[in-house]
Design a protein around this motif. Structure first.
Motif, PDB file in Angstrom:
ATOM      1  N   ALA A 328       0.677  -1.175   0.276  1.00 39.73           N
ATOM      2  CA  ALA A 328       0.362  -0.124  -0.376  1.00 39.73           C
ATOM      3  C   ALA A 328       1.065   1.170   0.286  1.00 39.73           C
ATOM      4  O   ALA A 328       0.174   2.087  -0.263  1.00 39.73           O
ATOM      5  CB  ALA A 328      -0.604   0.220   0.985  1.00 39.73           C
ATOM      6  N   TRP A 329       1.865   1.496   0.651  1.00 42.80           N
ATOM      7  CA  TRP A 329       2.766   2.179   0.416  1.00 42.80           C
ATOM      8  C   TRP A 329       3.136   2.753  -0.995  1.00 42.80           C
ATOM      9  O   TRP A 329       3.208   3.743  -0.905  1.00 42.80           O
ATOM     10  CB  TRP A 329       3.923   2.274   1.613  1.00 42.80           C
ATOM     11  CG  TRP A 329       4.800   3.124   1.926  1.00 42.80           C
ATOM     12  CD1 TRP A 329       5.024   4.380   2.982  1.00 42.80           C
ATOM     13  CD2 TRP A 329       5.551   3.952   1.391  1.00 42.80           C
ATOM     14  NE1 TRP A 329       5.492   4.850   2.785  1.00 42.80           N
ATOM     15  CE2 TRP A 329       6.976   5.405   1.237  1.00 42.80           C
ATOM     16  CE3 TRP A 329       6.803   3.026   0.030  1.00 42.80           C
ATOM     17  CZ2 TRP A 329       7.850   5.380   1.325  1.00 42.80           C
ATOM     18  CZ3 TRP A 329       7.775   3.620  -0.927  1.00 42.80           C
ATOM     19  CH2 TRP A 329       8.460   5.279   0.167  1.00 42.80           C
ATOM     20  N   HIS A 330       3.633   1.698  -0.729  1.00 42.66           N
ATOM     21  CA  HIS A 330       4.611   1.476  -2.296  1.00 42.66           C
ATOM     22  C   HIS A 330       3.201   2.378  -3.133  1.00 42.66           C
ATOM     23  O   HIS A 330       3.848   2.600  -4.419  1.00 42.66           O
ATOM     24  CB  HIS A 330       4.567   0.445  -3.134  1.00 42.66           C
ATOM     25  CG  HIS A 330       6.101   0.175  -1.824  1.00 42.66           C
ATOM     26  ND1 HIS A 330       6.337   0.067  -1.112  1.00 42.66           N
ATOM     27  CD2 HIS A 330       7.527   0.666  -2.778  1.00 42.66           C
ATOM     28  CE1 HIS A 330       8.010  -0.651  -0.561  1.00 42.66           C
ATOM     29  NE2 HIS A 330       8.794  -0.157  -2.066  1.00 42.66           N
ATOM     30  N   ARG A 331       2.215   1.846  -3.184  1.00 43.10           N
ATOM     31  CA  ARG A 331       1.257   1.938  -4.523  1.00 43.10           C
ATOM     32  C   ARG A 331       1.298   3.422  -4.058  1.00 43.10           C
ATOM     33  O   ARG A 331       0.493   4.436  -5.043  1.00 43.10           O
ATOM     34  CB  ARG A 331      -0.013   1.524  -4.305  1.00 43.10           C
ATOM     35  CG  ARG A 331       0.452  -0.226  -4.883  1.00 43.10           C
ATOM     36  CD  ARG A 331      -0.573  -1.146  -4.407  1.00 43.10           C
ATOM     37  NE  ARG A 331      -0.999  -2.269  -5.237  1.00 43.10           N
ATOM     38  CZ  ARG A 331      -1.266  -3.494  -5.563  1.00 43.10           C
ATOM     39  NH1 ARG A 331      -2.835  -3.188  -4.809  1.00 43.10           N
ATOM     40  NH2 ARG A 331      -1.634  -4.421  -6.315  1.00 43.10           N
ATOM     41  N   HIS A 332       0.214   4.864  -3.284  1.00 40.69           N
ATOM     42  CA  HIS A 332       0.402   5.499  -2.562  1.00 40.69           C
ATOM     43  C   HIS A 332       1.558   6.104  -2.974  1.00 40.69           C
ATOM     44  O   HIS A 332       1.053   7.188  -3.934  1.00 40.69           O
ATOM     45  CB  HIS A 332      -0.563   5.935  -1.521  1.00 40.69           C
ATOM     46  CG  HIS A 332      -0.183   7.371  -0.934  1.00 40.69           C
ATOM     47  ND1 HIS A 332      -1.004   7.907  -1.083  1.00 40.69           N
ATOM     48  CD2 HIS A 332       0.959   7.832  -0.637  1.00 40.69           C
ATOM     49  CE1 HIS A 332      -1.154   9.236  -0.713  1.00 40.69           C
ATOM     50  NE2 HIS A 332       0.356   9.334  -0.190  1.00 40.69           N
ATOM     51  N   VAL A 333       2.822   6.498  -2.798  1.00 36.46           N
ATOM     52  CA  VAL A 333       4.010   6.987  -3.386  1.00 36.46           C
ATOM     53  C   VAL A 333       4.151   6.778  -4.783  1.00 36.46           C
ATOM     54  O   VAL A 333       4.238   8.102  -5.268  1.00 36.46           O
ATOM     55  CB  VAL A 333       4.775   6.040  -3.117  1.00 36.46           C
ATOM     56  CG1 VAL A 333       6.379   7.378  -3.269  1.00 36.46           C
ATOM     57  CG2 VAL A 333       4.413   6.821  -0.840  1.00 36.46           C
ATOM     58  N   THR A 334       3.927   5.405  -5.503  1.00 35.13           N
ATOM     59  CA  THR A 334       3.559   5.857  -7.242  1.00 35.13           C
ATOM     60  C   THR A 334       2.732   6.883  -7.635  1.00 35.13           C
ATOM     61  O   THR A 334       3.048   7.699  -8.600  1.00 35.13           O
ATOM     62  CB  THR A 334       3.858   4.591  -7.304  1.00 35.13           C
ATOM     63  OG1 THR A 334       4.471   3.193  -6.723  1.00 35.13           O
ATOM     64  CG2 THR A 334       3.700   4.349  -9.046  1.00 35.13           C
TER      65      THR A 334
END
Length: 422
Positions: A328-334
């Protein structure tokens, strides 16, 4: 959206991703699934939360598309890759990679996550093109239970921040990003592995180092500190040059360089503040002979990634997330990086075609060029939905308060279940 629509196998997460991006570009106060969902006219944030956590779509491919999009629109022959990190302050211990650690965001040791980022900057604009969540070695890399709870993949192992930076630079070069230079601050310049990796790829660098860094000058065999080498420079060695334009005009410093060892491709670059006499030091290497002005240009462009962090957090909610899971962190940041890249490209497209003179002050009544914050305001106003009805406003007020009541009950039960220490 057309660039990433094919990454979603179903229409529902694809539509939710579009609504999420519009929420990031909107003027909502917080961009944490709740307010973007309300902004999109949804009745609950569940679909957006599933988009980040469990929906099936290729996050790495989306990151690659961000990189391609930036290079396609902002790429020039003078492009520079910049590495740096930024912190995300947290209150609990359940988020992936969180621990008490130093972060420049707070300027001290705080409970936080740290992300290492790669930016691309050119004369046309700058944007973030890659990211890695730093996983601390002792508290996370070897704690199987914490990794399982937060979804850290089994193949993710501990890597230092410079190592993460080199991974992103290598991926960018392998993807065809055309660049001759890399720059970064002391945390990365002090790492010999990063410098060796760049030299192996024949990528030039200007990397900041501390005053205690040992160098060889005048082809000598004895190692001396960088600040001692600067003290030995004659007055004639210093040249006043601009490190690029800032918010208040050209940023002039005094610069000097000296060959580091017997290799004419290696230099120690020294920057002196003409007002305070404060010194900064850089190790430089290039496979070709370059003038001092080129090293100054690359050293001065490092500030662009700080501007990216400020815009990403202030305009598109890079740090507004409320997720704990690794994916979820990587998806939001992306998605936040994509929103920022869109604003950077739109800002470049909006510039006048006439050549700009950065040293010429604006004439009376003449506006400055459109900026990322102003473009975000215009886009947010143009793409905002109609005025929300009273029923919708009350629905979301009731939903938020019900969710807060449920969270409060959970906290009370957890606290009451813990035996008193007295």
């Amino acid at each position: 959206m057309a660039r990433i629509a094919g990454l979603f196998g179903r229409v529902e997460p694809r539509a939710t991703a579009r609504a999420y991006l519009l929420g990031l570009l909107s003027g909502t106060e917080r961009k944490n699934c709740w307010q973007p969902a309300e902004h999109a006219g949804r009745h609950r944030p569940g679909p957006m939360q599933r988009l980040l956590r469990t929906a099936r779509w290729d996050t790495a491919a989306a990151r690659d598309e961000v990189r391609r999009y930036v290079v396609d629109h902002l790429g020039t022959c003078d492009g520079v890759l910049i590495v740096d990190e930024t912190g995300f302050l947290k209150k609990g211990r359940g988020s992936a990679g969180v621990q008490r650690q130093y972060t420049g965001t707070a300027g001290r040791i705080e409970n936080s996550q740290v992300g290492v980022f790669l930016a691309y900057a050119s004369s046309r604009g700058r944007a973030l093109i890659d990211r890695r969540l730093y996983l601390p070695e002792h508290t996370w890399s070897k704690d199987a239970e914490r990794r399982r709870r937060t979804g850290v993949p089994e193949d993710v192992v501990f890597a230092t921040k410079p190592r993460l930076a080199l991974q992103m630079i290598t991926a960018a070069l392998d993807a065809g990003v055309g660049t001759s230079w890399v720059t970064g601050d002391e945390a990365y310049g002090q790492d010999p592995g990063l410098r060796a990796g760049l030299e192996a790829r024949e990528v030039s660098y200007v990397l900041a180092v501390s005053c205690a860094t040992r160098v060889r000058i005048n082809q000598g065999r004895t190692l001396i500190r960088a600040d001692e080498a600067a003290d030995r420079l004659p007055a004639s060695a210093w040249q006043r040059q601009s490190a690029g334009s800032g918010a208040k005009g050209p940023r002039y410093y005094d610069w000097a360089w000296v060959q580091n060892g017997t290799d004419e491709h290696r230099h120690l670059l020294v920057r002196r503040n003409p007002t305070t006499s404060e010194l900064a030091f850089y190790l430089c290497w290039s496979p070709r002979i370059v003038p001092l002005s080129e090293l100054v240009r690359v050293a001065g462009i490092r500030w662009c990634i700080e501007e990216c962090f400020q815009a990403a957090k202030g305009q598109v909610g890079l740090d507004h997330y409320q997720v704990r899971n690794w994916t979820a962190w990587h998806r939001h940041v992306t998605l936040a990086m994509f929103a920022l890249a869109f604003l950077a490209v739109a800002t470049d497209d909006a510039r006048p075609t006439r050549p700009a003179d950065p040293n010429r002050p604006a004439r009376s009544g003449e506006p400055v060029d459109l900026t990322v914050p102003e473009i975000r305001r215009l886009i947010g106003a143009l793409l905002s939905p109609p005025v929300t009805s009273l029923n919708a406003l009350l629905h979301w007020s009731n939903w938020r308060r019900s969710h807060q009541a449920s969270a409060r009950r959970s906290h009370y039960r957890r606290r009451l279940a813990i035996p008193s220490s007295t």
